[in-house]
Design an enzyme around this catalytic site. Structure first.
Site, PDB file in Angstrom:
ATOM      1  N   LEU A 575       0.820  -1.219   0.000  1.00  0.00           N
ATOM      2  CA  LEU A 575       0.000   0.000   0.000  1.00  0.00           C
ATOM      3  C   LEU A 575       0.847   1.260   0.000  1.00  0.00           C
ATOM      4  CD1 LEU A 575      -2.752  -0.991   2.595  1.00  0.00           C
ATOM      5  CD2 LEU A 575      -2.955  -0.922   0.113  1.00  0.00           C
ATOM      6  N   GLY A 576       1.986   1.231   0.667  1.00  0.00           N
ATOM      7  CA  GLY A 576       2.822   2.423   0.744  1.00  0.00           C
ATOM      8  C   GLY A 576       4.137   2.106   1.423  1.00  0.00           C
ATOM      9  N   GLN A 579      10.556   6.022   4.887  1.00  0.00           N
ATOM     10  CA  GLN A 579      11.987   5.924   5.159  1.00  0.00           C
ATOM     11  C   GLN A 579      12.315   4.701   6.007  1.00  0.00           C
ATOM     12  OE1 GLN A 579      13.513   9.374   7.119  1.00  0.00           O
ATOM     13  NE2 GLN A 579      15.636   8.681   7.061  1.00  0.00           N
ATOM     14  N   PHE A 580      11.430   4.332   6.931  1.00  0.00           N
ATOM     15  CA  PHE A 580      11.759   3.283   7.888  1.00  0.00           C
ATOM     16  C   PHE A 580      10.912   2.024   7.757  1.00  0.00           C
ATOM     17  CE2 PHE A 580      12.942   7.275  10.083  1.00  0.00           C
ATOM     18  CZ  PHE A 580      14.310   7.065  10.105  1.00  0.00           C
ATOM     19  N   GLU A 582       7.270  -0.144   5.637  1.00  0.00           N
ATOM     20  CA  GLU A 582       6.291  -0.302   4.571  1.00  0.00           C
ATOM     21  C   GLU A 582       4.930  -0.654   5.163  1.00  0.00           C
ATOM     22  OE1 GLU A 582       7.928  -3.397   2.178  1.00  0.00           O
ATOM     23  OE2 GLU A 582       9.457  -2.118   1.246  1.00  0.00           O
ATOM     24  N   VAL A 583       3.884  -0.407   4.365  1.00  0.00           N
ATOM     25  CA  VAL A 583       2.533  -0.829   4.731  1.00  0.00           C
ATOM     26  C   VAL A 583       2.064  -1.806   3.659  1.00  0.00           C
ATOM     27  CG1 VAL A 583       0.184  -0.115   5.249  1.00  0.00           C
ATOM     28  CG2 VAL A 583       2.071   1.404   5.793  1.00  0.00           C
ATOM     29  N   LYS A 614       1.761  -2.813   9.084  1.00  0.00           N
ATOM     30  CA  LYS A 614       2.871  -1.870   9.104  1.00  0.00           C
ATOM     31  C   LYS A 614       4.114  -2.620   9.556  1.00  0.00           C
ATOM     32  CE  LYS A 614       0.401   2.447  10.039  1.00  0.00           C
ATOM     33  NZ  LYS A 614       0.375   3.657  10.900  1.00  0.00           N
ATOM     34  N   ASP A 718      -3.639  15.010   9.619  1.00  0.00           N
ATOM     35  CA  ASP A 718      -3.736  14.689   8.192  1.00  0.00           C
ATOM     36  C   ASP A 718      -5.106  14.108   7.876  1.00  0.00           C
ATOM     37  OD1 ASP A 718      -2.977  14.501   5.573  1.00  0.00           O
ATOM     38  OD2 ASP A 718      -1.805  12.676   5.807  1.00  0.00           O
TER      39      ASP A 718
END
Length: 862
Positions: A575-576, A579-580, A582-583, A614, A718
């Site tokens: 999904l995304g 820097q540290f 992934e999802v 995550k 957000d």
């Protein structure tokens, strides 16, 4: 100090040397087109397109000629107006634009004739035709095959429409659909970027159908705009639309389409010679460096990257006898789709024919791009009507002349650039040497100050359960951005934004005086303005900002979180990333056995469920690891039906993972963008619809979830439709990983190439002062409500550039009634729009609380 200086020198050389190399090779290497950022106006409103390049089928009069059809312009009588009032089935009126070169067009904008209130003519619907050569015209259709585009509802508003799929064209015609009810006039703009590939068509075999577990997977090129008989000829389609297919080819970026939509694929059973041949035709002779082919590699379904590719080149009429061959490295471990880069060795050609050999039963491509430089011609010694390419042998061609003047100029420029970069490095290092000592002391003080602040705030608020902060805290919350975000890396160097804005030197002083005045008023302020602790988040995206008053939650007794077996997780798609970490979207087995008793989980036995995982990368630093553990603690305490829940963790070994809910209908932005409001247009297009009452229901759930977060003094920072997930029966849950998704990179203002600020959703004080509070979340809720009621068909403030959005926040600060508000959506009742406007009050104290917002939303439920 010296060690740090050496690190900085190495880091700078890593940046500057490739930069110099890039400048030297900028004429030879072109980038792949990216539809999400290829959205610049092509020159109607800015007048880069000349009057002589705008023509029309007819006009009312000279004052409504084609040249007056420029978006957001009132010249002449205010627009282009055709003479005819033909029936829709006899539609032949058009406004034509010659872009002079091939462009990749992703967006169009239309407007009617306003003429300062005199005109009231506009096109309610229209079609688009386009051409790459001026002779063959193609009717644009969306991914569902619909030609008609919904246009304007009044004469002055600008309506932007995404072209999905995008088009590659030099000539574009806007064709209004005219009936007897009213005359039409149009002002238009095209948005996109230059089509650097120069590809005008590809010829390929028809994509084929796969039967996979009794499911039909169609791998045809459904948006191909050429002729389709036994094969595809003289057109472009999905291999050039800028959209790369997912790792799992049965899924798609675009919803409401069939499995396999993103890929064009073939089986080796249909090709006795063992390869698929595709021919690419270009606008002119070019110097080709590489070809990039995006391939699927889901080997578990017998789909693999091609075994070998052989490419032939044609520069004039004949094909060169010697081809270029390339064998990629086979990968039977990683099933991810990937780009295979094929070197083309600077061959000169106007056409390329490539034979892709099967390495398994199926071969699937979703994108093919070329990097090249337009061929240079030298006719100094050539006879008339003769052109000679630069890489032609002088033995074969006596007219060829080698001209190395360009090379000498490039070498000279390169040397000059290197000297300039060296001087810049010296200056930067000299400044850093003096700044490091001060920064080192400042960081120590800041860390000590933050630790002390958390302790003091926890003690102060444990005695007094209100949301106000001490005078020192107020001063902190009004300070510069660098002090607001001591721990976060997602918001960096926003003080540069402040420099761009006029007359904001007194913002902090004015804000401090207002805060001082408000502290003397009776009653308790609604909003927490204390220091906030930013967690970086595993993906570099937003996580909930926790005010110091609630940090005692993190120091309390841990809530037990069930360890979930990794073997029960099946990877679906990424999904995304950040820097540290992934999802990932995964399927989880036996999840019901790990759930709390109070968690309503509608899953039957042995049924898999979608979850978001995550994952922290193994090379993450200590701070990122600590943030990850804190995020788990925070998420474990969030228990609300409209907030994404933490379901489990994988902590026994690296990589550390947290498992959260994921809703089957994806995020609200994508969900609404593929639906239409109930009405005639939806009936004509046979599109899925969402009623206003369901929109209201979803928005009310968002308000309920934010009411819960604000009750804990959590600040989301957000809130947007991209961060709201949709489940069954229009259930909404608020999430936080929208920033990590490439799909939404265009929603964030970039500093130094990084996505940092969602400025179109941010309050003025968040942008100018760096203050993130419940009040700024209320502002973002107003924008999110606007998105929802417009079906996410356009970005907020889509008519403004990022810089203009920032300038608009300066107007909110100055409060001279020149600020621009988002317009009332067509299906938005007046009480709801009044609620939106109250969310955008200049004074944060005058904005409603989420408790009030939720009450108003319930009262206005249809």
């Amino acid at each position: 100090m010296k060690a740090r200086a050496r690190f900085d020198m190495n880091h700078l050389w890593k940046i500057t040397f490739p930069l110099a190399f890039l400048l030297y090779n900028s004429g030879n290497v072109k980038s792949q087109v990216n539809p999400s950022v290829c959205r610049s106006p092509l020159g109607m409103s800015g007048r880069q397109i000349l009057d002589e390049d705008i023509s029309a089928s007819s006009q009312w009069s000279e004052s409504t000629a084609a040249k007056y059809g420029r978006l957001d312009s009132e010249e002449g009588d205010g627009a282009w107006c055709p003479e005819s009032t033909a029936e829709p089935e006899n539609m032949n009126e058009f406004l034509q634009i010659d872009l002079r070169s091939l462009q990749f067009i992703t967006l169009v904008g239309t407007q009617g004739r306003h003429a300062g209130g005199i005109g009231n003519e506009f096109a309610q619907t229209y079609k688009i035709k386009y051409s790459r050569d001026g002779s063959r015209w193609i009717s644009w259709r969306n991914r569902q095959g619909k030609e008609v585009i919904e246009g304007n509802r009044n004469a002055y508003d600008i309506v932007l429409k995404d072209l999905e799929p995008p088009i590659i064209a030099r000539f574009v015609r806007f064709m209004p659909i005219i009936d007897h009810s009213m005359n039409v006039c149009m002002r238009v703009e095209l948005y996109g970027c230059e089509w650097l590939d120069g590809l005008v068509s590809y010829n390929a075999p028809l994509g084929q159908k796969m039967i996979l577990h009794d499911q039909e997977v169609y791998l045809n090129d459904s948006v191909y705009d050429g002729a389709i008989l036994r094969g595809m000829t003289e057109g472009l389609g999905q291999l050039t639309d800028g959209m790369c297919g997912l790792d799992d080819f049965t899924l798609s970026h675009v919803y409401n389409v069939w499995p396999g939509y993103d890929y064009v694929g073939w089986t080796n059973e249909s090709f006795s010679n063992g390869y698929v041949e595709i021919m690419f035709e270009f606008d002119r002779t070019r110097n080709f460096t590489t070809m990039k082919v995006h391939c699927n590699n889901m080997f578990s379904q017998r789909v693999k990257v091609f075994q070998k590719v052989v490419c032939y080149f044609r520069s004039d009429l004949d094909w060169e006898p010697t081809p270029v061959s390339f064998i990629p490295v086979m990968d039977d471990v990683n099933p991810s789709a990937r780009f295979v880069i094929v070197p083309l060795n600077n061959h000169m050609a106007s056409a390329i024919k490539c034979q892709y050999y099967f390495s398994d039963r199926w071969m699937m491509f979703s994108e093919i791009t070329f990097q090249s430089d337009t061929a240079m011609y030298n006719t100094t010694l050539a006879p008339p009507n003769t052109s000679v390419t630069l890489n032609t042998s002088t033995e074969k061609n006596p007219y060829h002349k080698v001209d190395d003047s360009n090379t000498r100029i490039l070498i000279g420029c390169l040397v000059a650039i290197i000297f300039i970069l060296v001087a810049i490095i010296v200056i930067i290092l000299w400044r850093q040497v003096w700044q490091k000592v001060l920064e080192k002391v400042s960081r120590r003080m800041l860390d000590d100050e933050l630790t002390a602040s958390l302790s003091i705030q926890s003690e102060a608020f444990s005695c007094n359960n209100n949301l106000t902060s001490s005078a020192a805290s107020e001063q902190e919350s009004s300070s510069a951005y660098e002090r607001i975000f001591p721990l976060g890396a997602d918001y960096q160097e926003p003080s540069r934004l402040v420099r761009k804005l006029p007359d904001v030197s007194q913002v902090s002083e004015d804000s401090a005086s207002k805060a001082s005045q408000s502290s003397t008023q009776e009653g308790v302020p609604h909003y927490a303005e204390a220091d906030i602790v930013n967690l970086q988040g595993v993906t570099g995206g937003n996580t909930y900002a926790v005010p110091a008053v609630t940090m005692d939650l993190l120091s309390g007794k841990d809530i037990p979180i069930e360890e979930f077996p990794r073997k029960l997780l099946t990877f679906k798609e990424k999904l995304g990333e950040g820097q540290f970490g992934e999802v990932h979207l995964c399927e989880a087995e036996d999840m019901e056995e790990f759930m709390d008793e109070d968690f309503p989980f509608d899953v039957t036995d042995n049924q898999t469920v979608l979850v978001a995982v995550k994952m922290l990368r193994a090379d993450a630093n200590k701070n990122a690891r600590n943030d990850f553990l804190k995020e788990i603690k925070i998420m474990s305490r969030l228990k609300d039906p409209n907030i994404i829940r933490l379901l489990g963790v994988c902590m026994s070994s690296d990589p550390l993972c947290m498992i959260t809910e994921y809703m089957e209908n994806g995020d609200l932005n994508q969900f609404l963008s593929r639906h239409e409001p109930e009405g005639v247009i939806a009936l004509l297009s046979n599109a899925p619809t969402v009623s206003y009452s369901n929109l209201q229901h979803m928005a009310t759930q968002i308000a309920s979830g934010m009411k819960y977060l604000s009750s804990l003094n959590f600040v989301h920072r957000d809130l947007a439709t991209r961060n709201c997930l949709v489940g069954k029966n229009y259930t909404i849950k608020i999430a936080d990983f929208g920033m990590s998704r490439n799909l939404y990179s265009g929603d964030y203002y970039r500093i130094q190439g990084r996505a940092v600020l969602p400025i179109r959703w941010m309050s003025w004080e968040s942008i100018l002062l760096g203050k993130f509070t419940t009040a700024s979340d209320v502002w973002a809720f107003g924008v999110t409500l606007w998105e929802t009621l417009t079906f996410c068909k356009e970005q907020p403030y889509s008519q403004l550039s990022d810089e203009q959005v920032i300038e608009n926040t300066g107007e909110f600060f100055r409060d001279q009634r020149r600020q621009i508000y988002l317009p009332q959506p067509a299906m938005c009742p007046d009480p709801i729009y009044k609620l939106m406007l109250s969310c955008w009050q200049r004074n944060a104290k005058e904005r409603p609380s989420f408790l009030e917002i939720h009450r108003i939303m319930l009262e206005n439920t249809p």
